[in-house]
Design a protein around this motif. Sequence first.
Motif, PDB file in Angstrom:
ATOM      1  N   VAL A 290       3.265  14.413  -4.532  1.00  0.00           N
ATOM      2  CA  VAL A 290       4.636  14.593  -4.927  1.00  0.00           C
ATOM      3  C   VAL A 290       5.164  12.940  -5.251  1.00  0.00           C
ATOM      4  O   VAL A 290       5.327  12.122  -4.302  1.00  0.00           O
ATOM      5  N   TYR A 291       4.960  12.459  -6.422  1.00  0.00           N
ATOM      6  CA  TYR A 291       4.753  11.175  -6.985  1.00  0.00           C
ATOM      7  C   TYR A 291       5.846  10.831  -7.934  1.00  0.00           C
ATOM      8  O   TYR A 291       5.976  11.550  -9.092  1.00  0.00           O
ATOM      9  N   TRP A 292       6.663   9.626  -7.850  1.00  0.00           N
ATOM     10  CA  TRP A 292       7.372   9.175  -8.800  1.00  0.00           C
ATOM     11  C   TRP A 292       8.329  10.293  -9.144  1.00  0.00           C
ATOM     12  O   TRP A 292       8.956  10.825  -8.430  1.00  0.00           O
ATOM     13  N   THR A 293       8.461  10.512 -10.671  1.00  0.00           N
ATOM     14  CA  THR A 293       9.636  11.305 -11.059  1.00  0.00           C
ATOM     15  C   THR A 293       9.214  12.535 -11.615  1.00  0.00           C
ATOM     16  O   THR A 293       9.367  13.130 -12.610  1.00  0.00           O
ATOM     17  N   ILE A 294       8.786  13.394 -10.570  1.00  0.00           N
ATOM     18  CA  ILE A 294       8.493  14.949 -10.642  1.00  0.00           C
ATOM     19  C   ILE A 294       9.654  15.452 -10.935  1.00  0.00           C
ATOM     20  O   ILE A 294      10.949  14.911 -10.692  1.00  0.00           O
ATOM     21  N   ARG A 319      -7.725  19.689  12.701  1.00  0.00           N
ATOM     22  CA  ARG A 319      -8.499  18.212  12.715  1.00  0.00           C
ATOM     23  C   ARG A 319      -7.739  17.181  13.301  1.00  0.00           C
ATOM     24  O   ARG A 319      -6.452  16.658  13.101  1.00  0.00           O
ATOM     25  N   ALA A 320      -8.199  16.732  14.531  1.00  0.00           N
ATOM     26  CA  ALA A 320      -7.370  15.757  15.378  1.00  0.00           C
ATOM     27  C   ALA A 320      -7.185  14.578  14.600  1.00  0.00           C
ATOM     28  O   ALA A 320      -6.046  13.568  15.115  1.00  0.00           O
ATOM     29  N   ALA A 321      -7.906  14.075  13.714  1.00  0.00           N
ATOM     30  CA  ALA A 321      -7.675  12.784  13.109  1.00  0.00           C
ATOM     31  C   ALA A 321      -6.439  12.799  12.143  1.00  0.00           C
ATOM     32  O   ALA A 321      -5.593  11.825  12.121  1.00  0.00           O
ATOM     33  N   VAL A 322      -5.948  13.983  11.678  1.00  0.00           N
ATOM     34  CA  VAL A 322      -4.579  14.038  10.939  1.00  0.00           C
ATOM     35  C   VAL A 322      -3.622  13.864  11.849  1.00  0.00           C
ATOM     36  O   VAL A 322      -3.367  14.784  12.728  1.00  0.00           O
ATOM     37  N   ILE A 323      -2.762  12.638  11.602  1.00  0.00           N
ATOM     38  CA  ILE A 323      -1.665  12.632  12.578  1.00  0.00           C
ATOM     39  C   ILE A 323      -0.516  12.726  11.798  1.00  0.00           C
ATOM     40  O   ILE A 323       0.726  12.675  12.328  1.00  0.00           O
ATOM     41  N   LEU A 324      -0.539  12.506  10.345  1.00  0.00           N
ATOM     42  CA  LEU A 324       0.637  12.166   9.600  1.00  0.00           C
ATOM     43  C   LEU A 324       0.472  13.325   8.155  1.00  0.00           C
ATOM     44  O   LEU A 324      -0.293  12.863   7.564  1.00  0.00           O
ATOM     45  N   TRP A 325       1.604  14.030   8.122  1.00  0.00           N
ATOM     46  CA  TRP A 325       1.538  14.535   6.727  1.00  0.00           C
ATOM     47  C   TRP A 325       2.593  14.194   5.942  1.00  0.00           C
ATOM     48  O   TRP A 325       3.931  13.834   6.434  1.00  0.00           O
ATOM     49  N   SER A 326       2.206  13.463   4.695  1.00  0.00           N
ATOM     50  CA  SER A 326       3.149  12.933   3.823  1.00  0.00           C
ATOM     51  C   SER A 326       3.304  13.744   2.990  1.00  0.00           C
ATOM     52  O   SER A 326       2.804  14.457   2.416  1.00  0.00           O
ATOM     53  N   ILE A 327       5.065  13.646   2.660  1.00  0.00           N
ATOM     54  CA  ILE A 327       5.529  14.896   1.772  1.00  0.00           C
ATOM     55  C   ILE A 327       5.996  14.110   0.218  1.00  0.00           C
ATOM     56  O   ILE A 327       6.278  14.859  -0.691  1.00  0.00           O
ATOM     57  N   ALA A 328       5.614  12.846   0.180  1.00  0.00           N
ATOM     58  CA  ALA A 328       6.117  12.142  -1.036  1.00  0.00           C
ATOM     59  C   ALA A 328       5.781  10.678  -1.022  1.00  0.00           C
ATOM     60  O   ALA A 328       5.447  10.078  -0.173  1.00  0.00           O
ATOM     61  N   THR A 336      18.959  15.994  -5.781  1.00  0.00           N
ATOM     62  CA  THR A 336      18.094  16.911  -6.166  1.00  0.00           C
ATOM     63  C   THR A 336      16.530  16.445  -5.530  1.00  0.00           C
ATOM     64  O   THR A 336      15.923  17.279  -5.026  1.00  0.00           O
ATOM     65  N   ARG A 337      16.406  15.188  -5.377  1.00  0.00           N
ATOM     66  CA  ARG A 337      15.305  14.820  -4.815  1.00  0.00           C
ATOM     67  C   ARG A 337      15.393  14.957  -3.304  1.00  0.00           C
ATOM     68  O   ARG A 337      14.465  15.498  -2.606  1.00  0.00           O
ATOM     69  N   ASN A 338      16.299  14.692  -2.631  1.00  0.00           N
ATOM     70  CA  ASN A 338      16.524  14.943  -1.357  1.00  0.00           C
ATOM     71  C   ASN A 338      16.520  16.274  -0.841  1.00  0.00           C
ATOM     72  O   ASN A 338      15.931  16.408   0.275  1.00  0.00           O
ATOM     73  N   SER A 339      17.200  16.937  -1.617  1.00  0.00           N
ATOM     74  CA  SER A 339      17.082  18.506  -1.225  1.00  0.00           C
ATOM     75  C   SER A 339      15.658  18.929  -1.610  1.00  0.00           C
ATOM     76  O   SER A 339      15.050  20.180  -0.576  1.00  0.00           O
ATOM     77  N   PHE A 340      15.039  18.701  -2.614  1.00  0.00           N
ATOM     78  CA  PHE A 340      13.396  18.753  -2.861  1.00  0.00           C
ATOM     79  C   PHE A 340      12.419  18.459  -1.587  1.00  0.00           C
ATOM     80  O   PHE A 340      11.935  19.385  -0.933  1.00  0.00           O
ATOM     81  N   LEU A 341      12.828  17.350  -0.964  1.00  0.00           N
ATOM     82  CA  LEU A 341      12.033  16.811   0.064  1.00  0.00           C
ATOM     83  C   LEU A 341      12.324  17.152   1.454  1.00  0.00           C
ATOM     84  O   LEU A 341      11.572  17.441   2.384  1.00  0.00           O
ATOM     85  N   GLY A 342      13.543  17.846   1.542  1.00  0.00           N
ATOM     86  CA  GLY A 342      14.250  18.346   2.519  1.00  0.00           C
ATOM     87  C   GLY A 342      13.568  19.626   2.876  1.00  0.00           C
ATOM     88  O   GLY A 342      13.044  19.997   3.983  1.00  0.00           O
ATOM     89  N   GLY A 343      13.235  20.486   1.885  1.00  0.00           N
ATOM     90  CA  GLY A 343      12.548  21.507   1.958  1.00  0.00           C
ATOM     91  C   GLY A 343      11.211  21.539   2.280  1.00  0.00           C
ATOM     92  O   GLY A 343      10.442  22.205   3.144  1.00  0.00           O
TER      93      GLY A 343
END
Length: 508
Positions: A290-294, A319-328, A336-343
């Motif tokens: 989810v990058y830039w202006t989708i 996987r113990a190594a993964v500590i961060l899920w990045s959504i954008a 609209t972006r805030n709602s999208f990423l909130g979901g």
Amino acid sequence: VPGDGNTQEDKLYYYEGTVWYKRNFDFDQQEGGRVFVYFEAVNYEARVYLNGEYLGTHVGGYTPFQFEVTGLVKEKDNYLVVKVDNKRKREAVPTVNTDWWNYGGITRSVHLVQVPEQHIRDYSIRLSKDRKSIEGWVSLSDEQAGTKVSVEIPELKKTLDLETDTQGMASFHFNAEPELWEPANPKLYQVLLRSGKDRIEDRIGFRTIETRGTEILLNGKSIFLKGISIHEEAPFKTGRVTSVEECRTLLKWARELGCNFVRLAHYPHSDSMIREAERMGFVVWSEIPVYWTILYDNPETYENAENQLEEMIVRDRNRAAVILWSIANETPVSETRNSFLGGLAKKARELDDSRLITAALDTQSESGGKKMIDDPLGNLVDVIGVNNYCGWYSGSPGSCSMIKWGSEYAKPMIMSEMGAGALQGYHGTAIDRWTEEYQDEVYKKNIEMMRGIEFLRGASPWILMDFRSPRRHLKKIQKDFNRKGLLSEQGVRKKAFFTLQEYYRSLE
């Protein structure tokens, strides 16, 4: 296969569009079992056929998918056909505008998987938040009660005999205090799962990750994430990473740099990369594109992004190594972006409440002589990533050390991107752009700035190695490469490599 057409055929170097793959094979099927064709990743849209029968379509270039072929696969003369289309589309994830090479094709391995009729479908095994017990569940393919399941961790001398509920699930929770996985001691335990004729073996590490105020706590102890961003670009030959050895090369360079953390940008990297990082003791930031202006107002775009998020989490939640899920990454602020990423943030927490949610922001305001982190996305995430290219896209290198930071959120911050471009071997003064000296000066001044950020808990500068990008055409310098790497695509270290290395050593 695995591979990308763009670097396998000169005439396909810039090509985006359809490529057809065909594979003939014989197959010795076990009686009474089920068979699946499993793709680790295909970029971007895959339509799959077996022996002339349409199996289905998958959209998304970096996550796995499968189709059942029981009853279709034969002992002799099978043919598997895959139509791959990597054309960028405005409504896709990522969208048309990106800054990495759109390597098309079957970029990761393909497997035929045989399992018993009744088999283990999925599982989750993790340390409880109080670090005094292990909990989890096993899901079977048949949703019926009373089926026997066993979970064994030999080194802990623990074997559990379970029975499924009416949904085919068997949950468990038992007291244990295992040796904890951490960068200095990436301990993994053999875990055996059995049900009927099916048996799965995995190696799982046990750890907790949480925040407290502006601290990131690994196993209850504060950790500073000394990191680097990495694209899935093959060292020396370029193109998509396709082997474990290439993963190891990139991670060994990160280790030499002094890292305990890698940001795998801007999409889910391979299972091999995650497992090698885990084995070597790196904590991992894993991201969906989810990058830039989708198209944030398009329901189908959201559905696509959520599906990629789910496929990433389902694959790597053990996987113990993964500590961060990045959504954008670098998404412009809008309702609209805030709602999208909130979901997406809500979905990530529903799927996995044991990890932290993050996103990389590049919007800050000026207030009281400070750069203020006030993006409303800060309300949704646990850890705030900030991309800031002082000295490259704004200001002189000398101005960077004077920048002060503030935040509206009492949350930890990672400087998820900073840096500058340099052609390896091109030298000049600290004010000559594209030289190693200029890049090095940008790093020195940004490091001075970072030392003054009280709530900074990590950094993943951009980027470990130069990588191909169709946006980068500057003659004699870029030649289709983003030159912000600390190493050239041939693995030669630039001056800034040693500056960042020295900074990380000073934090020990």
